[in-house]
Scaffold this motif. Structure first.
Motif, PDB file in Angstrom:
ATOM      1  N   LYS A   1      15.888   3.736 -38.519  1.00 11.42           N
ATOM      2  CA  LYS A   1      15.907   2.574 -39.435  1.00 11.42           C
ATOM      3  C   LYS A   1      15.963   1.285 -38.614  1.00 11.42           C
ATOM      4  N   GLU A   2      16.837   1.298 -37.603  1.00 13.70           N
ATOM      5  CA  GLU A   2      16.988   0.122 -36.732  1.00 13.70           C
ATOM      6  C   GLU A   2      15.679  -0.173 -35.988  1.00 13.70           C
ATOM      7  N   GLY A   3      15.011   0.854 -35.465  1.00 11.36           N
ATOM      8  CA  GLY A   3      13.781   0.660 -34.685  1.00 11.36           C
ATOM      9  C   GLY A   3      12.700   0.012 -35.523  1.00 11.36           C
ATOM     10  N   MET A   4      12.538   0.468 -36.746  1.00  7.92           N
ATOM     11  CA  MET A   4      11.479  -0.090 -37.598  1.00  7.92           C
ATOM     12  C   MET A   4      11.869  -1.488 -38.089  1.00  7.92           C
ATOM     13  N   ALA A   5      13.171  -1.677 -38.414  1.00  4.72           N
ATOM     14  CA  ALA A   5      13.622  -3.010 -38.845  1.00  4.72           C
ATOM     15  C   ALA A   5      13.459  -4.006 -37.696  1.00  4.72           C
ATOM     16  N   ALA A   6      13.824  -3.581 -36.488  1.00  3.40           N
ATOM     17  CA  ALA A   6      13.730  -4.489 -35.333  1.00  3.40           C
ATOM     18  C   ALA A   6      12.280  -4.893 -35.097  1.00  3.40           C
TER      19      ALA A   6
ATOM     20  N   PRO B   1      14.629  -7.120 -30.379  1.00  2.00           N
ATOM     21  CA  PRO B   1      14.852  -5.821 -29.740  1.00  2.00           C
ATOM     22  C   PRO B   1      15.777  -4.936 -30.580  1.00  2.00           C
ATOM     23  N   GLY B   2      15.561  -3.635 -30.559  1.00  2.90           N
ATOM     24  CA  GLY B   2      16.434  -2.713 -31.283  1.00  2.90           C
ATOM     25  C   GLY B   2      17.766  -2.542 -30.556  1.00  2.90           C
ATOM     26  N   VAL B   3      18.801  -2.266 -31.331  1.00  3.43           N
ATOM     27  CA  VAL B   3      20.119  -1.969 -30.744  1.00  3.43           C
ATOM     28  C   VAL B   3      20.456  -0.549 -31.163  1.00  3.43           C
TER      29      VAL B   3
END
Ligand code: CAA
Length: 258
Positions: free
Chosen positions: A241-246, A252-254
Motif C-alpha cells: 500500500k505504501e509503495g503504490m501510495a508513495a 520515496p516509500g517508507v
C-alpha cells in the motif's frame, strides 16, 4: 560471534562476509561450512540486515573444496556424512538476497559456492572452472546442475570434461555472471548494489528471490501460477500500500518490512 575462517561485518543494512583462508586460496573445508552456515543464519535472523555480499581475496574467491581434507576420506565416509549436503541446507537455504563478488579463482566448490548466490558480480580478473575431473572426481556442490542451468549444456560439458577455466568475459557472455567490473572496484560495486537491494521493501525482495529460484525448479505453468499467487500474497502487505501510495504522491516509500 567469532569465526575461524571468515570475516563478517555489517555496513548499515548490508552484511559483508569475506572468506579468509589465504594460505589455502580460501579452499572450502568443513569449518568454512560451519562458519558460513552460522553467518548466513545470523544474517537471515537479523531484522536490521537486508542483503549480503560474499567475497574472497584478490587472488581467489575460493579454489574449491579442500582437497587436503578430502584426500584420505573413504567412499563410505563421504556417503555416511552425506558430504556436501550442508551447503544446500546452510547456505542455499538463506532466504534474504545475497551477492557473490568474485575476483581471481572460483574453481570447483568455489565456482559452485558463487553459483549458490542470487547473482555474481565478477572482477575482470575472475576465472571460473569445474576442474574436478582432473582429480578423478566430479562436481559435488551443484556444479553439474547449476552450471548447466546457467550456461547451457554445451559450455557446461566443455567446462566439466576439459576442466578448463572460463575468464570473466566468457562468463558474462555465457550468462554465468550478471556483470563485470574492474577488480579495483569490485567490493565497492557489490556493496553499492547490495545497498540498493537492501533499500527495497524487504518482503518484496525475499519474494522476488523466491520467484526467480522457482523458475529453476518447476515447469512454466506451475511457475506462472506460483508467481501470481506470490504476487497476490505480497499485495496484502502494508509495504505494498505504501509503495503504490508513495509512487502516486511522488515521494520515496517508507518500509515497515511487512
Ligand atoms: N584444496 C586445498 N588446498 C588448496 C586448494 C584446494 N582446493 N587450492 C589451493 N590450495 C592450496 C595449495 O595446496 C597451496 O598450499 P601450500 O602452499 O601449502 O602448498 C596454496 O593453496 C596455494 O596454491 P598454489 O600454490 O597451487 O597456487 P597457484 O597460484 O600455483 O595455483 C590454482 C592456483 C590454479 C588455483 C591451484 O591452487 C589449483 O589448481 N587448486 C586446486 C583447484 C581445484 O582442483 N579445485 C577443485 C577442488 S575439488 C572440489 O571442489 C569438489 C567439489 O565439487 C565440491
Amino acid at each position: 560471534m567469532a569465526y575461524e575462517t571468515i570475516l563478517v561485518e555489517q555496513r548499515d543494512a548490508v552484511t559483508l562476509i569475506t572468506l579468509n583462508r589465504p594460505q589455502a586460496l580460501n579452499a572450502l573445508n568443513s569449518q568454512v561450512l560451519v562458519d558460513l552456515g552460522a553467518a548466513f543464519a545470523a544474517f537471515d535472523a537479523d531484522p536490521s540486515q537486508h542483503c549480503a555480499v560474499l567475497t574472497g581475496s584478490e587472488k581467489a574467491f575460493a579454489a574449491g573444496a579442500d582437497i587436503k581434507e578430502m584426500a584420505d576420506k573413504l567412499a563410505a565416509d563421504f556417503f555416511l556424512e552425506d558430504f556436501f549436503s550442508g551447503w544446500q541446507s546452510k547456505v542455499v537455504a538463506t532466504r534474504k538476497p545475497w551477492i557473490a563478488a568474485v575476483a581471481g579463482f572460483a574453481l570447483g566448490g568455489g565456482c559452485e559456492l558463487a553459483m549458490m548466490a542470487d547473482f555474481i558480480i565478477a572482477a575482470d580478473t575472475a576465472r571460473f572452472g569445474q576442474p574436478e575431473i582432473k582429480l578423478a572426481v566430479a562436481p559435488g556442490m551443484g556444479g553439474s546442475q547449476r552450471l548447466t542451468r546457467a550456461v547451457g549444456k554445451a559450455k557446461a560439458m566443455d567446462m566439466c570434461l576439459t576442466g578448463r577455466m572460463m575468464d570473466a568475459q566468457e562468463a558474462e557472455r555465457s550468462g554465468l555472471v550478471a556483470r563485470i567490473v574492474p577488480a579495483a572496484d569490485l567490493l565497492d560495486d557489490a556493496l553499492k548494489t547490495a545497498a540498493a537491494i537492501a533499500s527495497m521493501p524487504p518482503m518484496a525482495a525475499m519474494v522476488n528471490k523466491e520467484m526467480v529460484n522457482i523458475a529453476f525448479e518447476t515447469g512454466l505453468a506451475q511457475g506462472l501460477l506460483t508467481e501470481r499467487r506470490l504476487f497476490q500474497i505480497l499485495s496484502a502487505t502494508d509495504d505494498r500500500k505504501e509503495g503504490m501510495a508513495a509512487f502516486i504522491e511522488k515521494r520515496p516509500g517508507v518500509w515497515k518490512g511487512r
